[in-house]
Design an enzyme around this catalytic site. Structure first.
Site, PDB file in Angstrom:
ATOM      1  N   GLY A  34      51.670  82.090 120.753  1.00 33.16           N
ATOM      2  CA  GLY A  34      51.653  81.207 121.759  1.00 33.16           C
ATOM      3  C   GLY A  34      50.680  80.357 121.924  1.00 33.16           C
ATOM      4  N   LYS A  38      43.262  57.267 123.535  1.00 33.25           N
ATOM      5  CA  LYS A  38      42.328  57.444 121.976  1.00 33.25           C
ATOM      6  C   LYS A  38      43.150  56.085 121.371  1.00 33.25           C
ATOM      7  CE  LYS A  38      41.832  59.687 117.855  1.00 33.25           C
ATOM      8  NZ  LYS A  38      42.174  61.111 117.143  1.00 33.25           N
TER       9      LYS A  38
END
Ligand code: FAD
Length: 501
Positions: free
Chosen positions: A14, A80
């Site tokens: 996970g 970004k």
């Protein structure tokens, strides 16, 4: 007529890979043709790094229907526009690999050839190639705005990605997946049962047995199923990419948030700097063949801009990929499938590609086909190989010879696929484009020029043009980039607006 039984998908792990897979499978199949179970162990935890991405992540989120403002708030994300590389070709150099183009092709001829023609034959006033890329001009001035839709506008010539807290992203996707029926089981996988078709079941430390038809190995570097049980081979690339460890540490933010990631070359590796809303992520990737961990730690701590917010943590890794990432009914996604250092922020993208391919080939009727596995393995191997070549380019195209590490990198043998590609550019400025592979010609161009590989000849069709013509085109593009960047808000202002949206 009774409904066909649902395919039972079991995801082991996970981390970012596990929850990205679970969210996508939930959106695509859960409740209808498949039941998805994810097993993870809080006691083992996740790798806890992986903060910089490439633009494709936006399409991943969009496909899930995730709204950008909500995502930015919940993962402390920043925007970004590219990656700044410092000190790579020579100490003192700086260039940006932008998520966007340099100018635009003119009559089918690449813009950079016009720039080269003007720069070689014009006077000193010819703008730099960087000045002809809007995302670079915006990044250098800390500005950000999303691209425009009008393909005629310079404002449409770029894309963007995010820098985010990957632990928060995994938690976000967990909420998303659980809301769509994914069942999470907490526990440590202690044993794996096999049958002729691959994996039959996993057993937890508390003796719970989880059976499945399809298993996705997202167990990180442990690679419990693909390596541990199925013994998939590993192609080792440490002779081309000898970095095998990293120190990671968060630090306090100082000054405005930059809309780009930074990678600064160090004596035996490089250091990353990734600004998030609440802190800056830092790390020093290095080669234990060329330096010792204590020295690498010192370098990292000596080069933080803000106060360290925790003790540095060291991670070890091995560069390369599994020779097969899909075997029988088991598909490896994430660090279990392979690893390439985060120089170009590609790992999460490789996860995304693997998930896309899995959904495309998914055995919705429960029938696993060896041809699908072969196609998955072919496509993923190619993606990893292409990323590898692009990363090696940053190292081999250097003039640095100040340390044993850099002397090794500049003289080592290269993958033949890369040697050929560099030769085409060095000779005539040709950027061979691939039919598959994530990095487009503009990316190769940015790194070639940034690493000081310059074509020996200009394309003859451009070399015959009057220099004044090429010069005028370059000046016009640079002026348009400057004007478009000046019209953008600061990155901080754009973030503040998104956060309150
Ligand atoms: P992990 O995060 O390690 O998750 C593994 C999961 O498996 C965990 O939930 C764990 O509990 C579970 N698990 C393991 N064993 C068991 C067991 N026995 N029983 C039950 N559960 C188990 N990527 C980028 O895209 N950008 C970056 O900037 C970037 N920077 C990086 C920097 C470094 C130094 C490193 C090493 C990696 C970086 N990456 C980056 C890669 C990125 O971290 C990973 O691709 C991403 O986090 C996915 O990891 P994962 O989910 O495969 O593995």
């Amino acid at each position: 007529m009774s409904a066909a039984p649902k395919t039972r998908i079991v995801i082991v792990g996970g981390g970012t890979a596990g929850w990205m897979t679970a969210a996508t499978l939930a959106m695509s199949f859960a409740g209808r043709t498949a039941d998805v179970t994810l097993v993870e162990s809080d006691e083992i935890g996740t790798i806890g790094v992986g903060e910089a991405t490439v633009p494709h992540i936006r399409f991943f989120n969009q496909r899930l229907g995730i709204e950008e403002a909500d995502f930015v708030r919940r993962t402390n994300a920043t925007f970004k526009l590219g990656i700044e590389f410092r000190d790579w070709a020579r100490i003192g150099d700086s260039y940006i690999h932008p998520f966007g183009d340099f100018g635009h092709d003119i009559a089918g001829l690449p813009f950079h050839q016009h720039w080269l023609h003007a720069a070689r034959n014009g006077d000193e006033d010819v703008p730099s190639l960087e000045a002809c890329s809007l995302p670079i001009v915006a990044a250098r001035t800390n500005r950000f705005a999303p691209p425009l839709n009008d393909p005629r506008a310079v404002g449409s010539t770029y894309s963007y990605a995010y820098q985010f807290d990957s632990t928060l992203y995994a938690a976000y996707l967990r909420d998303y997946a659980e809301a769509r029926g994914v069942v999470r089981i907490e526990g440590r996988v202690d044993a794996v049962e096999q049958h002729a078709g691959g994996i039959a079941a996993v057993r937890l430390a508390n003796h719970t047995r989880i059976e499945g038809d399809v298993f996705v190995d997202c167990s990180g570097f442990r690679a419990l199923l693909i390596k541990g049980a199925l013994q998939a081979g590993h192609e080792d690339w440490s002779h081309w990419l000898p970095c095998d460890a990293a120190w990671a540490v968060p630090s306090a933010n100082v000054g405005p948030l930059t809309p780009y990631t930074r990678a600064t070359a160090r004596e035996a590796g490089w250091q990353w700097r990734i600004p998030l809303q609440h802190r800056t992520g830092n790390g020093h990737v290095f080669s234990t063949r060329f330096t010792d961990p204590e020295r690498a730690r010192e370098i990292l701590l000596a080069n933080l801009e803000g106060e360290a917010l925790a003790e540095p943590r060291m991670l070890r890794f091995r560069t390369g990929r599994r020779t097969r990432q899909w075997i029988g009914n088991c598909i490896a996604i994430g660090l279990s499938a392979g690893f390439l250092e985060p120089l170009e922020s590609t790992s999460i993208h490789l996860i995304q590609l693997a998930i896309g391919k899995l959904v495309e080939l998914f055995p919705t009727d429960g029938m696993l086909d060896t041809a699908d596995a072969a196609e998955f393995n072919r496509a993923m191997a190619l993606e990893y190989d292409r990323v590898r070549d692009f990363l090696v380019l940053h190292y081999c195209a250097t003039e640095r010879d100040d340390t044993p590490f850099w002397r090794h990198m500049r003289t080592m043998d290269l993958p033949p696929s890369l040697t050929e590609k560099i030769a085409g550019f060095r000779d005539r400025g040709i950027v061979a484009s691939y039919r598959e592979g994530m990095f487009l010609p503009a990316s190769w161009l940015a790194v070639y020029y940034g690493q000081r590989i310059v074509p020996e000849r200009v394309n003859p069709l451009i070399a015959d043009l009057p220099v004044a013509e090429s010069r005028a085109r370059v000046a016009a593009v640079a002026a348009a980039c400057r004007a478009a960047a000046d019209a953008m808000p600061s990155h901080d202002d754009h973030l503040a607006r998104i956060r309150t949206a």
